[in-house]
Design an enzyme around this catalytic site. Structure first.
Site, PDB file in Angstrom:
ATOM      1  N   SER A  25      43.935  59.145  38.913  1.00  0.00           N
ATOM      2  CA  SER A  25      44.382  58.247  39.705  1.00  0.00           C
ATOM      3  C   SER A  25      45.744  58.808  40.858  1.00  0.00           C
ATOM      4  O   SER A  25      46.073  58.042  41.662  1.00  0.00           O
ATOM      5  CB  SER A  25      44.863  57.043  39.112  1.00  0.00           C
ATOM      6  OG  SER A  25      45.991  57.435  37.987  1.00  0.00           O
TER       7      SER A  25
ATOM      8  N   LYS B 131      54.572  58.597  42.933  1.00  0.00           N
ATOM      9  CA  LYS B 131      53.473  57.569  42.562  1.00  0.00           C
ATOM     10  C   LYS B 131      54.035  56.169  42.736  1.00  0.00           C
ATOM     11  O   LYS B 131      54.796  55.894  41.979  1.00  0.00           O
ATOM     12  CB  LYS B 131      52.766  57.697  41.401  1.00  0.00           C
ATOM     13  CG  LYS B 131      51.516  57.205  41.249  1.00  0.00           C
ATOM     14  CD  LYS B 131      50.846  57.758  39.805  1.00  0.00           C
ATOM     15  CE  LYS B 131      49.537  57.372  39.763  1.00  0.00           C
ATOM     16  NZ  LYS B 131      48.885  57.898  38.687  1.00  0.00           N
TER      17      LYS B 131
ATOM     18  N   SER C 123      45.065  61.891  35.114  1.00  0.00           N
ATOM     19  CA  SER C 123      45.512  61.755  36.364  1.00  0.00           C
ATOM     20  C   SER C 123      46.594  62.492  37.268  1.00  0.00           C
ATOM     21  O   SER C 123      46.509  62.191  38.435  1.00  0.00           O
ATOM     22  CB  SER C 123      45.948  60.365  36.251  1.00  0.00           C
ATOM     23  OG  SER C 123      44.888  59.304  36.312  1.00  0.00           O
TER      24      SER C 123
END
Ligand code: GLN
Length: 454
Positions: free
Chosen positions: A135, A60, A159
């Protein structure tokens, strides 16, 4: 197969799918190929192999990677090249994984649909008209699309788990403090945790094994001994006591999601577990407390993005305050600004007791709800999210509806305890996620139950 072949197959899957899915923001092609060659030499020499030997991984983009662009999906950091690796990145290297690239996300991890990325939304591989969740949407979509073997995401209020649920993959949020946050760009420091997104529960256990552990560089890192997670995957859950909170299967949860979860519970019953309905009475206050606390922490954490030290600098010759103002006005997107304003307001003198302190008290009550239930039960089970993946654009006008999607993941984050989302069925062709929540540092039980179900 050789590691080089595995790396090439990951890169060609990305070439094939990512123009549609848009999970990756930056590819590390040269770096990945170089690592693969080194690992192939290691293979030939017969030297000892790391736990994740040769596996193509995505990271990420709020986890810093030395010399590899790290943007947090914010135009503020469009060209930011970190000068060090996050602890988890070093640990993946020690485990002989291959970093293929950096993954799209909501800007600074604020969001639940990936539509807040400065560089364009991610699409759900199951239905390109739908969001992948957020997210860590890029992290979940990349695994679902078969682009990489596993990814790392971060979870502050859901997330990792919610995108895993929407994309039909496995996402684990570890206990707060189990995995080092050193090198994770902070959103809400008291909640942020890094964790794996994978195809299977077994893979999740492997990746967790590689990244968990005390780190002196993170002041909230826990000094606990790390068990052998793989040995907990016994398949045996006879006698397991499951609590199902009535707040997690009641009003607001789609009927089709509820049905999937109830049929998953009967599968677990068939394996010898027993379940009972319980109550987590403060659930309804969790979303409000979370947005207050996480925005307060964010307003402080994001003060470092001032146009002087990192990223965008908008200098029109008006002096330092203008430089701050212009850089932040142009660098941050609308959701990030909304949270900074909310957090700054909540922390301002005179309001502290009414908002921040009150939210802290609610946080304690939510933790106590779980403590009470865990006196009698081994795990808590419910859906990961109230719905399946929704259509792109359908909630962007209404932040409050978007915030309410997190109602089933946020309490776990506030309590600091571990939870996994695993696929448990489909509703109208879209994956449904089952959330299995455990006692603190009891990832072994969470993984054991998830694995038995799978
Ligand atoms: N959707 C939640 C939020 O917008 C959770 C985000 C996260 O866990 N990073 O804050």
């Amino acid at each position: 197969v050789s590691v080089s072949e595995l790396t090439e197959s990951s890169l060609s899957a990305i070439a094939e799918h990512d123009s549609k899915v848009h999970a990756f923001l930056t590819l590390n092609e040269e770096g990945a190929r170089a690592t693969a060659r080194v690992l192939d030499d290691k293979l030939a020499s017969g030297a000892a192999r790391g736990l994740l030997f040769g596996l193509p991984a995505g990271i990420k983009d709020n986890i810093v990677t030395k010399g590899l662009r790290t943007t947090c999906a914010s135009q503020f950091l469009t060209n930011f090249q970190p000068i060090y690796d996050a602890t988890v990145v070093s640990k993946l290297r020690q485990a002989d994984a291959v970093t293929i690239g950096k993954l799209n996300m909501d800007e600074f991890a604020m969001g639940g649909s990936n539509e807040n990325s400065s560089f364009g939304a991610v699409r759900n591989p199951w239905d390109l008209e739908r969001v992948p969740g957020g997210s860590s949407g890029g992290s979940a979509a990349a695994v679902a699309a078969g682009e990489v073997f596993f990814t790392l995401g971060s979870d502050t209020g859901g997330s990792i788990r919610q995108p895993a649920s929407y994309c039909g993959v496995v996402g684990l949020k570890p206990t707060y403090g189990l995995v080092s946050r050193y090198g994770l760009v902070a959103f809400a420091s008291s909640l942020d945790q890094i964790g794996p997104i994978t195809r299977t529960v077994e893979d999740s256990a492997y990746v967790l094994q590689a990244i968990a552990g005390y780190d002196a560089q993170d002041s909230t890192s826990a000094k606990v001994s790390i068990p052998d997670y793989l040995s907990s995957l016994t398949g045996d859950i006879s006698g397991l006591r499951i609590a199902v909170p009535k707040e997690y299967i009641g009003e607001g949860v789609d009927a089709s999601v509820r049905e999937s979860v109830l049929s998953a519970l009967s599968v677990l019953e068939g394996l010898g577990a027993v379940w009972e309905e319980v109550s987590l009475p403060h659930t309804e206050y969790a979303v409000a407390a979370y947005y207050l606390l996480s925005s307060s922490e964010a307003s402080s954490n994001l003060a470092r993005f001032d146009g002087v030290r990192y990223g965008v600098r908008v200098d029109e010759g008006g002096g330092l305050l203008d430089l701050y103002h212009n850089s932040r006005s142009q660098g941050f997107g609308p959701e990030v600004k909304r949270r900074i304003m909310l957090g700054t307001y909540a922390l301002s003198s005179g309001y502290y007791d009414a908002y921040y302190l009150k939210a802290q008290k609610v946080r304690t009550l939510i933790k106590q709800d779980f403590d009470e239930v865990f006196k009698k039960y081994d795990v808590v089970i419910g859906p990961t999210a109230p719905t399946t993946a929704f259509k792109l654009g359908s909630q962007t006008e209404d932040p409050l509806t978007m915030y309410l999607n997190d109602i089933l993941t946020i309490p776990v984050s506030l309590a600091g305890i571990p939870a996994i989302s695993i696929p448990c069925g489909f509703a109208e062709g879209l994956p449904v996620g089952l959330q299995i929540i455990g006692k603190e540092f009891d990832e072994s039980t969470v993984l054991r139950v998830a694995h038995a179900f799978e």
